[in-house]
Design an enzyme around this catalytic site. Structure first.
Site, PDB file in Angstrom:
ATOM      1  N   HIS A 283       0.837  -1.202   0.000  1.00 43.90           N
ATOM      2  CA  HIS A 283       0.000   0.000   0.000  1.00 43.90           C
ATOM      3  C   HIS A 283       0.876   1.259   0.000  1.00 43.90           C
ATOM      4  CE1 HIS A 283      -3.680   2.313   1.204  1.00 43.90           C
ATOM      5  NE2 HIS A 283      -2.753   3.125   1.676  1.00 43.90           N
ATOM      6  N   GLU A 284       1.773   1.344   0.972  1.00 44.15           N
ATOM      7  CA  GLU A 284       2.616   2.546   1.061  1.00 44.15           C
ATOM      8  C   GLU A 284       3.561   2.641  -0.139  1.00 44.15           C
ATOM      9  OE1 GLU A 284       1.620   4.723   3.052  1.00 44.15           O
ATOM     10  OE2 GLU A 284       0.379   3.419   4.315  1.00 44.15           O
ATOM     11  N   HIS A 287       1.768   4.421  -2.819  1.00 42.33           N
ATOM     12  CA  HIS A 287       1.846   5.875  -2.623  1.00 42.33           C
ATOM     13  C   HIS A 287       3.228   6.372  -3.062  1.00 42.33           C
ATOM     14  CE1 HIS A 287      -1.916   6.661  -0.565  1.00 42.33           C
ATOM     15  NE2 HIS A 287      -1.658   5.838   0.434  1.00 42.33           N
ATOM     16  N   GLU A 313      -4.748   7.638  -3.061  1.00 42.34           N
ATOM     17  CA  GLU A 313      -5.184   6.373  -2.490  1.00 42.34           C
ATOM     18  C   GLU A 313      -5.452   5.335  -3.587  1.00 42.34           C
ATOM     19  OE1 GLU A 313      -4.805   6.194   0.621  1.00 42.34           O
ATOM     20  OE2 GLU A 313      -5.853   4.372   1.202  1.00 42.34           O
TER      21      GLU A 313
HETATM   22 ZN    ZN Z   1      -3.086   5.222   1.840  1.00 42.81          ZN
END
Ligand code: ZN
Length: 519
Positions: A283-284, A287, A313
């Site tokens: 997830h990170e 980003h 996101e």
């Molecule tokens: Zn996030």
């Protein structure tokens, strides 16, 4: 001044002459300060000793004051007016210059609309409220937090009034502008309403099914040092560039981008939940890949900045969910488990691990929720913050409203406020209008991914071979390189040819989850 450009450095600084060049110079100076604030914030969460907190707060407050002075400088206002009067400069609304002027105007207007006393009062109240919230959450003591919530609601309503909203709109719209520019509550509602109905039906079918994937793999205890090597390897494989970034540990994972050549990720580990560490790292990393994909030559200006939190996101969720929870990904990753963890994971089959990564189970805590129920947590918060802002819901009635919605949406009886309305930090920080960006991200991710699959039909076959470059290239080309050229909704239409709808996300969840649950 330093820029992100890879062009040869020159020793003789050139004074900007045109209003546009002067404007860019001013906003890049402000960004140097703003990005320094974010680096100190990263340091506070990862490296700083506990005793450093008081001095760090002073450093951050001082920098915040200087930054606010810079972004509200009348010189920016003057250059903006001169630029806007230059018809040749503004002729093409999608040109770099026109985008930078438009977005700087938007930010400048917002920054100068708030009276200094309100800014100061909000900052002071939220910093105290955050502490009170943490204590109240620990003791599950809503009464302790209530007076703070009342103050925050009153102050944020005042803030919304300062910004104003369009006719037919509502206070929530004015606040959401900080996170999701140009997005209104009515628009969010029009996408969330069908999502809620379809998701509700899917979740109750899955919960009622007698066939369920087993979570045994994810309960296996695995040494954290091995987990760390493993998740770092995966994040590098999917395309996070460690020559331009770092991965460290923090209580709550985050990505802090100070520059596309210096992106800081954090993740968390538990010895009995490797999929949590993997999911949060992917997830990170998503980003981080977005931050690293922003155009270097425009860093410090809107053309070098992410569009909105929803689009940010969408990048993290795509790598976490569309990629990291796909069977193709696990075809490649399953053999790696034995390489990194040895016999401790040897007996689990590909389908057992893939199943464990996709378990759907309604529960109380948003940050621990699965891919499907997660969106219900967000919709509940969105509906509540909307009526808190119109005044239809009094802060004192928050726990009752919260618990009623958890019963209605997820069939759960909330046992206490710690696992109920006190679980998230956002409202204590005055961040109202933020929550929907999480689900907007899921929706954008699914819709973008459908289009990427159309453009690169063998994406899944590539994932199964451990090849993720084509997806990263597609994202850079279609999303990252545009900076803030488009608003989120415009980008969606531009890339996918359609407005945002719930269909792609629902298709993605239905196709994957129903067969896993024997439906
Ligand atoms: Zn996030």
């Amino acid at each position: 001044m330093a820029t992100a450009s890879c062009a040869p450095a020159t020793n003789t600084p050139v004074e900007p002459t045109t209003p546009y060049a002067q404007l860019i110079d001013l906003i890049k100076q402000a960004d140097l300060l703003g990005s320094t604030v974010s680096l100190l914030g990263w340091d506070q969460e990862t490296m700083m000793p506990n005793q450093g907190l008081a001095f760090r707060s002073e450093q951050l407050a001082q920098l915040a004051r200087l930054h606010h002075d810079q972004v509200t400088s009348p010189r920016i206002g003057e250059q903006l007016e001169a630029c806007e009067a230059d018809r040749a400069l503004m002729a093409d609304p999608r040109s770099v210059a026109a985008v930078n002027v438009r977005e700087t105007r938007r930010e400048y207007e917002r920054a100068t609309k708030l009276p200094a006393d309100l800014v100061a009062e909000l900052a002071k109240t939220t910093s105290l409220a955050r502490h009170e919230w943490a204590e109240a959450r620990r003791d599950s003591d809503f009464a302790r937090f209530l007076p703070w919530l009342e103050k925050i609601v009153a102050l944020t309503r005042r803030k919304a009034e300062c910004f104003g909203w369009a006719p037919g709109g509502e206070p929530w719209d004015a606040l959401a502008e900080d996170y999701e520019p140009s997005c209104t509550a009515a628009e969010v509602q029009s996408v969330f309403a069908p999502l809620r109905d379809r998701l509700g039906a899917l979740i109750s079918d899955l919960t009622a099914s007698s066939t369920k994937p087993t979570n045994d793999f994810n309960e296996r205890t695995l040494p954290i040092e091995q987990q760390e090597r493993f998740v770092r390897f995966v994040s590098e494989q999917i395309g996070f560039d460690y020559s331009r970034g770092r991965l460290d540990r923090s209580t709550h994972p985050f990505c802090s981008g100070t520059h596309c050549h210096d992106v800081r990720l954090t993740t968390r580990f538990r010895d009995d939940n490797v999929l949590d560490a993997l999911g949060s790292t992917m997830h990170e990393s998503g980003h981080g890949i977005y931050e690293q994909g922003l155009p270097a030559e425009h860093i410090g200006t809107p053309m070098g900045r992410y569009i909105s939190l929803g689009i940010h996101e969408s990048q993290s969720r795509m790598w976490e969910n569309q990629v990291g929870r796909s069977r193709a990904f696990w075809q490649w990753c399953h053999p790696k488990l034995a390489e990194y963890f040895g016999p401790a994971v040897g007996s689990f089959t590909l389908d057992e691990v893939y199943g464990a990564a996709n378990i759907v189970r309604p529960d109380f805590i948003r940050v621990e929720a699965d891919e499907a129920t997660y969106n219900m947590h967000v919709m509940i918060r969105f509906e509540i913050e909307r009526v808190l802002m119109t005044g239809e819901l009094a802060p004192a009635d928050l726990p009752g409203e919260w618990n009623a919605k958890y019963k209605e949406y997820l069939g759960l009886d909330v046992p206490d406020d710690r696992r109920g309305c006190l679980q998230d930090v956002h409202w204590s920080m005055g961040s109202i209008g933020y929550f929907p960006t999480y689900t907007l991200g899921n929706l954008y991710a699914a819709q973008f991914f459908d289009k990427a699959l159309e453009d690169v039909p063998d994406l899944y076959q590539q994932f199964a071979r451990g090849e993720f470059g084509a997806l990263k290239t597609w994202l850079i080309e279609n999303v990252h390189r545009h900076g803030r050229r488009y608003r989120a909704a415009e980008l969606c239409e531009h890339v996918t040819g359609k407005p945002l709808t719930a269909d792609p996300l629902m298709r993605h969840l239905e196709r994957k989850l129903r067969p896993m649950y024997g439906l």
